[in-house]
Scaffold this active site. Structure first.
Site, PDB file in Angstrom:
ATOM      1  N   ARG A   1       0.864  -1.184   0.000  1.00 53.64           N
ATOM      2  CA  ARG A   1       0.000   0.000   0.000  1.00 53.64           C
ATOM      3  C   ARG A   1       0.899   1.231   0.000  1.00 53.64           C
ATOM      4  O   ARG A   1       1.953   1.227   0.632  1.00 53.64           O
ATOM      5  CB  ARG A   1      -0.902   0.028   1.248  1.00 53.64           C
ATOM      6  CG  ARG A   1      -2.097  -0.913   1.192  1.00 53.64           C
ATOM      7  CD  ARG A   1      -3.134  -0.485   0.169  1.00 53.64           C
ATOM      8  NE  ARG A   1      -4.276  -1.377   0.124  1.00 53.64           N
ATOM      9  CZ  ARG A   1      -4.419  -2.410  -0.707  1.00 53.64           C
ATOM     10  NH1 ARG A   1      -3.477  -2.697  -1.582  1.00 53.64           N
ATOM     11  NH2 ARG A   1      -5.514  -3.152  -0.680  1.00 53.64           N
TER      12      ARG A   1
ATOM     13  N   GLU B   1      -3.341   7.506  -4.027  1.00 55.24           N
ATOM     14  CA  GLU B   1      -3.522   7.132  -5.434  1.00 55.24           C
ATOM     15  C   GLU B   1      -4.949   7.362  -5.925  1.00 55.24           C
ATOM     16  O   GLU B   1      -5.164   7.564  -7.116  1.00 55.24           O
ATOM     17  CB  GLU B   1      -3.095   5.675  -5.675  1.00 55.24           C
ATOM     18  CG  GLU B   1      -3.899   4.649  -4.934  1.00 55.24           C
ATOM     19  CD  GLU B   1      -3.242   3.256  -4.971  1.00 55.24           C
ATOM     20  OE1 GLU B   1      -2.038   3.158  -4.702  1.00 55.24           O
ATOM     21  OE2 GLU B   1      -3.958   2.291  -5.251  1.00 55.24           O
TER      22      GLU B   1
ATOM     23  N   HIS C   1      -1.611   0.398  -9.639  1.00 56.78           N
ATOM     24  CA  HIS C   1      -2.259  -0.598  -8.778  1.00 56.78           C
ATOM     25  C   HIS C   1      -2.867  -1.746  -9.607  1.00 56.78           C
ATOM     26  O   HIS C   1      -4.082  -1.966  -9.584  1.00 56.78           O
ATOM     27  CB  HIS C   1      -3.335   0.063  -7.896  1.00 56.78           C
ATOM     28  CG  HIS C   1      -3.590  -0.721  -6.639  1.00 56.78           C
ATOM     29  ND1 HIS C   1      -3.824  -0.143  -5.433  1.00 56.78           N
ATOM     30  CD2 HIS C   1      -3.637  -2.061  -6.406  1.00 56.78           C
ATOM     31  CE1 HIS C   1      -4.013  -1.072  -4.507  1.00 56.78           C
ATOM     32  NE2 HIS C   1      -3.903  -2.258  -5.096  1.00 56.78           N
TER      33      HIS C   1
HETATM   34  P1  NAI Z   1      -1.041 -11.528   4.613  1.00 65.42           P
HETATM   35  O1  NAI Z   1      -1.950 -11.103   5.707  1.00 65.42           O
HETATM   36  O2  NAI Z   1      -1.047 -12.932   4.147  1.00 65.42           O
HETATM   37  O3  NAI Z   1       0.474 -11.189   5.052  1.00 65.42           O
HETATM   38  C1  NAI Z   1       0.842  -9.992   5.664  1.00 65.42           C
HETATM   39  C2  NAI Z   1       2.067 -10.264   6.504  1.00 65.42           C
HETATM   40  O4  NAI Z   1       2.493  -9.014   7.048  1.00 65.42           O
HETATM   41  C3  NAI Z   1       1.796 -11.206   7.689  1.00 65.42           C
HETATM   42  O5  NAI Z   1       2.742 -12.257   7.718  1.00 65.42           O
HETATM   43  C4  NAI Z   1       1.905 -10.286   8.908  1.00 65.42           C
HETATM   44  O6  NAI Z   1       2.403 -10.954  10.068  1.00 65.42           O
HETATM   45  C5  NAI Z   1       2.895  -9.240   8.407  1.00 65.42           C
HETATM   46  N1  NAI Z   1       2.829  -8.000   9.167  1.00 65.42           N
HETATM   47  C6  NAI Z   1       1.726  -7.367   9.652  1.00 65.42           C
HETATM   48  N2  NAI Z   1       2.079  -6.261  10.320  1.00 65.42           N
HETATM   49  C7  NAI Z   1       3.442  -6.200  10.265  1.00 65.42           C
HETATM   50  C8  NAI Z   1       4.398  -5.282  10.769  1.00 65.42           C
HETATM   51  N3  NAI Z   1       4.035  -4.237  11.526  1.00 65.42           N
HETATM   52  N4  NAI Z   1       5.693  -5.522  10.509  1.00 65.42           N
HETATM   53  C9  NAI Z   1       6.082  -6.613   9.800  1.00 65.42           C
HETATM   54  N5  NAI Z   1       5.221  -7.524   9.298  1.00 65.42           N
HETATM   55  C10 NAI Z   1       3.912  -7.308   9.524  1.00 65.42           C
HETATM   56  O7  NAI Z   1      -1.300 -10.523   3.409  1.00 65.42           O
HETATM   57  P2  NAI Z   1      -0.961 -10.732   1.868  1.00 65.42           P
HETATM   58  O8  NAI Z   1      -2.042 -11.481   1.209  1.00 65.42           O
HETATM   59  O9  NAI Z   1       0.426 -11.246   1.728  1.00 65.42           O
HETATM   60  O10 NAI Z   1      -1.045  -9.221   1.335  1.00 65.42           O
HETATM   61  C11 NAI Z   1      -0.187  -8.209   1.833  1.00 65.42           C
HETATM   62  C12 NAI Z   1      -0.703  -6.855   1.406  1.00 65.42           C
HETATM   63  O11 NAI Z   1      -0.542  -6.714  -0.003  1.00 65.42           O
HETATM   64  C13 NAI Z   1      -2.228  -6.641   1.606  1.00 65.42           C
HETATM   65  O12 NAI Z   1      -2.518  -6.235   2.922  1.00 65.42           O
HETATM   66  C14 NAI Z   1      -2.559  -5.568   0.607  1.00 65.42           C
HETATM   67  O13 NAI Z   1      -2.455  -4.304   1.216  1.00 65.42           O
HETATM   68  C15 NAI Z   1      -1.467  -5.741  -0.447  1.00 65.42           C
HETATM   69  N6  NAI Z   1      -2.037  -6.185  -1.729  1.00 65.42           N
HETATM   70  C16 NAI Z   1      -1.780  -5.434  -2.844  1.00 65.42           C
HETATM   71  C17 NAI Z   1      -2.300  -5.815  -4.071  1.00 65.42           C
HETATM   72  C18 NAI Z   1      -2.013  -5.022  -5.303  1.00 65.42           C
HETATM   73  O14 NAI Z   1      -2.714  -5.208  -6.310  1.00 65.42           O
HETATM   74  N7  NAI Z   1      -1.025  -4.156  -5.319  1.00 65.42           N
HETATM   75  C19 NAI Z   1      -3.159  -6.995  -4.193  1.00 65.42           C
HETATM   76  C20 NAI Z   1      -3.322  -7.744  -2.971  1.00 65.42           C
HETATM   77  C21 NAI Z   1      -2.783  -7.324  -1.780  1.00 65.42           C
END
Ligand code: NAI
Length: 337
Positions: free
Chosen positions: A237, A266, A305
């Site tokens: 993000r 964005e 995005h």
């Molecule tokens: P997920 O929930 O599977 O993984 C997120 C990881 O971040 C977890 O392992 C969590 O422990 C870790 N985390 C949370 N807070 C943290 C912190 N303060 N410091 C370090 N690690 C921390 O999520 P996923 O599916 O991997 O997606 C991640 C992000 O990607 C989503 O939240 C979304 O914002 C973004 N995203 C972007 C897309 C795009 O089109 N650009 C599409 C899908 C997701």
């Protein structure tokens, strides 16, 4: 149940209608479809709507919820839900469902599209060739093989990024508040603290959700700790990165380049009209100006995005959204946040 779908393309409308029929929901759901994003301006036409399905450009805030008195369910067709005020939804007794997994491989592949564009200067070479300039001056890149990738956030997406990076022969360092030692063992990477990751990585890639703890995780101080000339990749993000600090790090050569699928504000960059209704117009304008300064730079590769945006991923999103709706109707909500 009256369900209003927003930010819907014509093929998605057809796909959803066929899914509703296949799932036996066509008599139970009365859908309407809107191509644009959900805003307060729609509220008067939605007084009897009980569920809305949105993508990330619709903002769900308290004022909108007050204007939709019968709303019980918000279905976001995304993994991230920082565009929804969860506290306000809780106060209004509204369930929020998201799509926890649909595009982990899709986003991980796009992460590498950005990395390779920068490491092999694909974007620069393309622009030069468009100008009929076929010299190779300024187009020398670097190998990924043997380099260190720092992955911040080892959830669904981060782990696939690591899997691909290992395929390129990269060393991988990772930082996560909830490390997963089993995956580290299986995929062959090491967890470390954030400072070591920033110091040792040639490329840093962000894969955490946007939370109060991760907002501006990459700020001036973080940039100061990074290896000189490193690349920053953000498909998470925009607000994970302090954009002023990013611009400065690029200008000072601390960063060798940035690959950005997401940038702060964005929604305003995409649709400047949204500036007019922004509660914080000066902040929004600031993001628009920052974006223009970033996009002008040759060391920045930007995609609007689209990391999630493959046919396969979009169908998985719609399938899960319909499952979320079905389970809610059956009184057993799934994928709630
Ligand atoms: P997920 O929930 O599977 O993984 C997120 C990881 O971040 C977890 O392992 C969590 O422990 C870790 N985390 C949370 N807070 C943290 C912190 N303060 N410091 C370090 N690690 C921390 O999520 P996923 O599916 O991997 O997606 C991640 C992000 O990607 C989503 O939240 C979304 O914002 C973004 N995203 C972007 C897309 C795009 O089109 N650009 C599409 C899908 C997701």
């Amino acid at each position: 149940m009256r369900v209003a779908f927003f930010e819907i393309e014509p093929w998605e409308e057809k796909y959803l209608q066929s899914r509703m029929a296949a799932m036996g929901l066509d008599g139970k759901i009365h859908p309407c479809f809107h191509p644009d994003r959900l805003t307060l301006a729609h509220a008067s036409a939605l007084a009897d709507v009980e569920a809305v399905s949105i993508f990330i450009y619709s903002r769900v805030r308290d004022d909108l919820l007050q204007a939709l008195p019968r709303l019980k369910l918000v279905l976001t067709r995304s993994t991230g839900y920082d565009h929804i005020d969860l506290e306000a939804c809780r106060r209004h007794n509204i369930t929020v469902c998201h799509v926890p997994r649909y595009g982990e491989t899709t986003v991980a592949e796009h992460t590498f599209a950005l990395i390779l564009a920068l490491s092999r200067k694909v974007h620069k070479a393309y622009l030069q060739a468009q100008r009929s300039d076929f010299s190779i001056e300024g187009l020398r890149g670097f190998d990924l093989y043997g380099k260190t990738l720092g992955v911040i956030g080892t959830g669904s997406i981060g782990l696939h990024v690591i899997r691909i990076a290992r395929g390129f022969g990269m060393r991988v360092l990772a930082y996560d508040i909830r490390p997963n030692p089993l995956f580290a063992d299986v995929l062959g990477f090491s967890y470390t603290d954030l400072d070591v990751l920033l110091r040792e990585s040639d490329i840093v890639s962000l894969h955490t959700p946007l939370t109060p703890q991760t907002r501006h995780l990459i700020n001036r101080e973080a940039f100061r700790k990074m290896k000189r000339g490193a690349l920053l990749i953000n498909t998470g993000r925009g607000a994970l990165v302090d954009t002023d600090a990013l611009l400065q790090a690029l200008e000072e050569g601390i960063l060798g380049g940035a690959g950005l699928d997401v940038i702060e504000g964005e929604e305003f960059v995409k649709e400047e009209r949204a500036l007019l209704t922004s509660p914080s117009a000066s902040e929004a304008w600031r993001h628009v100006v920052q974006a223009r300064l970033l996009l002008r730079r040759e060391d920045v590769v930007f995609t609007p995005h689209i990391a999630f945006n493959s046919w396969e991923a979009l169908q998985r999103i719609l399938d899960t959204t319909m499952m979320n709706l079905k389970h809610f109707l059956e009184g057993m909500p799934i994928n709630t946040v």
